[in-house]
Design an enzyme around this catalytic site. Structure first.
Site, PDB file in Angstrom:
ATOM      1  N   ARG A 136       7.983   8.459  -6.013  1.00 56.77           N
ATOM      2  CA  ARG A 136       8.057   8.496  -4.422  1.00 56.77           C
ATOM      3  C   ARG A 136       7.790   9.737  -4.110  1.00 56.77           C
ATOM      4  NH1 ARG A 136      12.114   6.293  -1.214  1.00 56.77           N
ATOM      5  NH2 ARG A 136      12.613   4.181  -1.769  1.00 56.77           N
ATOM      6  N   TRP A 161       8.039  14.303  -1.150  1.00 56.06           N
ATOM      7  CA  TRP A 161       6.796  14.181  -0.862  1.00 56.06           C
ATOM      8  C   TRP A 161       6.659  14.617   0.580  1.00 56.06           C
ATOM      9  CZ3 TRP A 161       4.143  11.490   3.398  1.00 56.06           C
ATOM     10  CH2 TRP A 161       2.930  11.154   3.074  1.00 56.06           C
ATOM     11  N   GLU A 185     -10.332  -4.159  -2.462  1.00 59.75           N
ATOM     12  CA  GLU A 185      -9.085  -3.700  -3.420  1.00 59.75           C
ATOM     13  C   GLU A 185      -9.601  -2.843  -4.733  1.00 59.75           C
ATOM     14  OE1 GLU A 185      -6.117  -3.122  -3.080  1.00 59.75           O
ATOM     15  OE2 GLU A 185      -5.479  -2.888  -5.284  1.00 59.75           O
ATOM     16  N   LYS A 190      -8.781   1.342  -5.376  1.00 63.28           N
ATOM     17  CA  LYS A 190      -7.755   1.778  -6.712  1.00 63.28           C
ATOM     18  C   LYS A 190      -8.621   2.891  -7.181  1.00 63.28           C
ATOM     19  CE  LYS A 190      -5.184  -0.151  -6.666  1.00 63.28           C
ATOM     20  NZ  LYS A 190      -4.069  -0.379  -5.981  1.00 63.28           N
ATOM     21  N   GLU A 224      -8.022   6.160  -5.116  1.00 59.14           N
ATOM     22  CA  GLU A 224      -6.588   6.652  -5.108  1.00 59.14           C
ATOM     23  C   GLU A 224      -6.313   7.385  -6.221  1.00 59.14           C
ATOM     24  OE1 GLU A 224      -3.032   3.522  -3.786  1.00 59.14           O
ATOM     25  OE2 GLU A 224      -4.571   2.570  -5.162  1.00 59.14           O
ATOM     26  N   HIS A 246     -27.086  -2.922   7.515  1.00 60.87           N
ATOM     27  CA  HIS A 246     -26.891  -2.733   9.128  1.00 60.87           C
ATOM     28  C   HIS A 246     -26.230  -1.036   9.060  1.00 60.87           C
ATOM     29  CE1 HIS A 246     -27.498  -6.367  10.515  1.00 60.87           C
ATOM     30  NE2 HIS A 246     -26.445  -7.198   9.492  1.00 60.87           N
TER      31      HIS A 246
HETATM   32  C1  G6P Z   1       1.468   2.965  -0.455  1.00 57.37           C
HETATM   33  C2  G6P Z   1       1.237   3.019  -1.905  1.00 57.37           C
HETATM   34  C3  G6P Z   1       0.185   1.663  -2.109  1.00 57.37           C
HETATM   35  C4  G6P Z   1       0.730   0.601  -1.336  1.00 57.37           C
HETATM   36  C5  G6P Z   1       1.361   0.496  -0.029  1.00 57.37           C
HETATM   37  C6  G6P Z   1       2.105  -0.297   0.423  1.00 57.37           C
HETATM   38  O1  G6P Z   1       0.190   3.583   0.347  1.00 57.37           O
HETATM   39  O2  G6P Z   1       0.397   4.255  -2.543  1.00 57.37           O
HETATM   40  O3  G6P Z   1      -0.217   1.632  -3.525  1.00 57.37           O
HETATM   41  O4  G6P Z   1       0.009  -0.475  -1.726  1.00 57.37           O
HETATM   42  O5  G6P Z   1       2.058   1.752  -0.069  1.00 57.37           O
HETATM   43  O6  G6P Z   1       3.396  -0.478  -0.337  1.00 57.37           O
HETATM   44  P1  G6P Z   1       4.147  -1.843  -0.393  1.00 57.37           P
HETATM   45  O7  G6P Z   1       5.321  -1.342  -1.079  1.00 57.37           O
HETATM   46  O8  G6P Z   1       4.646  -2.269   1.168  1.00 57.37           O
HETATM   47  O9  G6P Z   1       3.316  -2.865  -0.912  1.00 57.37           O
END
Ligand code: G6P
Length: 595
Positions: free
Chosen positions: A27, A74, A470, A474, A477, A493
């Site tokens: 978290r 965080w 996606e 990844k 991130e 474009h």
């Molecule tokens: C954050 C995480 C992502 C995730 C998103 C949505 O940004 O870093 O990996 O996809 O939240 O989270 P959720 O728990 O709603 O799927």
């Protein structure tokens, strides 16, 4: 975002509490701290960085305490330094607080309080208010103070004035309290509370008083409330098994995650128990909402539904939907996708949908998460606890859920028997095609090619475009390489001007009907010197491509499930090659509980 954990017990609880926040490190990991009562005095230890730094310092001080709270941060307000780290202690040294959430009116409150603040955080203002209004009874004080706060919070507070109690209050931010033989606990995540006999998921404006052998929960009128007892399933949140990283472990769990999810919804009857046929029949429009990876699962969900059915489908980013002026028509069904079930934007969008009087479905990975209580109907992906910040197995399980859900809709609307069962069988067969040993070698090889890139591109059409989106997310991130996903046809474009002979471009070509057009786009890239890494199951001429990744020839409808695993592994290996920690990318957090 931010993890809080606290425990009051019969013996020294400091090791339990440290273990508790360690399980919540996904978290946030900017800084961490513990606050505890020792010999009737409030004491605090904080450190910048990951929890291991805090643990070293705690090992040196060696505190012994029966009542302790902890926090992993965080940063939202103020830099990630020791001063801004939680817990905060009042000037008179009587109170100590940890907070998850955001106090939206903190600036205004600070002005009114007109006193000295040590940190730049919004959280410190709560402590100052407690100090100001303390009436020799923390519970009453907390109720009074909470009326002044706007925003979201899960708070855990200890006080030298009432050393045998741990006080908790909740508004919006998730908060769970639980009872075990060793004492009582509070945690910001139901999966993180650890061994308890049972727990209670607090509701807004609940205040809990934890003592060594019991929990009392009150509302804002100070009346005791009775919440439903929840049995917490064992969670392996702290266990990497034989793997070096959670992300790697979680990718290797994908075949099981798909199978477990399918087992839960492999018959028409299993679906009907959750979502009545009448609701499906009435549905004329569907809006799928999520954030990050869950949003991408929704984009794929739309394509899967559209393949089967004649229903209007839209996707919305939760953070945009909440400010949109568009009011969906009455016969709209809204589907909310969230691994954690706690993402603030998704929850807000869900509440808005309910205000519009629409029927709502949640797809989540966490039992008893907030989303599961609020949505009308809830489907669970059974991916198991996902700890690494970058979502992997949860995404693939969400896709599996969409394949199954779309076939349930088709079975109801078109009166076709056996579709759910055949989709379930297909998914189980597809999960056998995820050959992790082979994929891992391949991914490592590709990662070695690209890991020094500054910037790259990913292209595809239709389903492959979503896979590109996606895959690109990844990589960004966890490797910090700039990556842009483009619909293949759109490249010309504008973005094609960025392609030169140092640029890697991943091209996904898994749809037979689109091969010709997609190949033209690949050639456009090659003509500009781009180094194309092509993923396809078809026998294509590959003389000019930099690398060909030949996929197994499976039913192409299910290809998104297989291809993304390879791309997740590539992102993972790039991160490791760059000597980064893929589990804890900078600036990110897994569960984003603030808007
Ligand atoms: C954050 C995480 C992502 C995730 C998103 C949505 O940004 O870093 O990996 O996809 O939240 O989270 P959720 O728990 O709603 O799927």
């Amino acid at each position: 975002m931010c993890g809080i954990f606290g425990m009051i017990g019969k013996s020294n609880v400091v090791p339990n509490v440290l273990g508790g926040i360690e399980g919540l490190e996904y978290r946030g990991y900017d800084s961490a701290g513990i606050g505890y009562i020792e010999k009737n005095k409030v004491k605090v230890i904080k450190q910048v960085g990951e929890i291991k730094n805090l643990k070293t310092e705690v090992g040196r001080v060696n505190p012994v305490s029966f009542n302790c709270v902890a926090h992993t941060r965080w940063a939202t307000h103020g830099k990630p330094n020791k001063t801004n780290a939680h817990p905060f202690v009042s000037t008179n040294k009587d109170f100590c607080l940890v907070h998850n959430g955001i106090i939206e009116n903190y600036a205004e409150l600070k002005k009114q309080l007109n006193c000295k603040f040590l940190s730049e955080t919004d959280s410190e203002v709560i402590l100052k208010l407690i100090e100001k209004y303390y009436c020799e009874n923390m519970l009453e004080t907390l109720v009074k103070v909470s009326k002044l706060l706007k925003g979201s919070y899960a708070l855990a507070i200890i006080s030298s004035k009432e050393p045998d109690k741990l006080f908790v209050s909740k508004m919006v931010s998730p908060c769970v309290v639980g009872i075990s033989a060793d004492g009582t606990k509070v945690c910001s995540d139901i999966n993180g509370i650890g061994k308890v006999d049972y727990s209670y998921v607090l509701e807004n404006n609940n205040f809990a008083v934890l003592t060594v052998d019991g929990i009392k929960i009150y509302n804002e009128k100070l009346e005791q409330v009775k919440l439903k007892k929840i049995k917490v399933e064992k969670s392996d949140i702290n266990n990497k098994g034989k793997f070096d990283y959670f992300m790697q472990k979680e990718i290797y769990e994908i075949p099981n995650s798909v199978n477990n999810t399918v087992n839960l919804y492999q018959t028409f009857e299993q679906f009907e128990k959750v979502l009545p046929k009448t609701i499906v029949k009435k549905t004329k429009n569907i809006i799928i909402v999520g954030c990050g990876t869950a949003y991408h699962a929704g984009l794929m969900g739309r394509k899967i539904f559209e393949q089967n059915l004649n229903i209007n489908i839209k996707n919305e980013l939760a953070s945009e939907f909440i400010y949109s002026k568009f009011v969906p028509p009455k016969n709209t069904l809204m589907i909310f996708v969230s691994q954690s079930g706690e993402t603030a934007d998704t929850l807000k969008a869900l509440k808005i949908a309910k205000q519009y009087g629409l029927k709502t479905i949640a797809i989540t990975n966490v039992k008893n998460s907030s989303i599961s209580f609020i949505a009308d109907y809830c489907f669970y992906t059974l991916a198991g606890a996902e700890v690494a910040v970058a979502s992997t197995k949860a995404y693939v399980s969400q896709l599996s859920m969409f394949y199954l859900l779309a076939s349930y809709f088709k079975e109801v609307i078109m009166d076709k028997i056996g579709l759910v069962e055949s989709t379930a069988n297909n998914l189980k067969n597809i999960s056998k095609q995820i050959n992790l040993t082979k994929f891992n070698i391949l991914a490592n090889n590709v990662a070695n090619d690209i890991y020094l890139s500054q910037s790259l591109y990913m292209i595809g059409r239709n389903f492959d475009y979503v896979t590109a989106l996606e895959s690109s997310l990844k990589l960004k991130e966890i490797s910090y390489i700039h990556s842009e996903a483009y619909a293949s046809g759109e490249l010309k474009h504008g973005t094609i001007s960025l392609i030169d002979n140092n640029t890697f471009v991943f091209a996904f070509l898994t749809e037979k009907d689109l091969l010709e057009k997609s190949l033209s786009n690949v050639n456009e890239v090659i003509s500009r010197g781009g180094k194309v890494i092509l993923l396809t199951q078809y026998n294509l001429k590959s003389d000019n491509v930099y690398k060909l990744i030949k996929l197994n020839n499976i039913d192409e409808f299910y290809m998104p499930i297989v291809v993304i695993v390879i791309m997740q592994l590539i992102a993972f290996h790039v991160s490791v090659l760059k000597k980064l920690n893929p589990d804890k990318p900078r600036s990110l957090a897994k569960s984003v509980t603030v808007e």
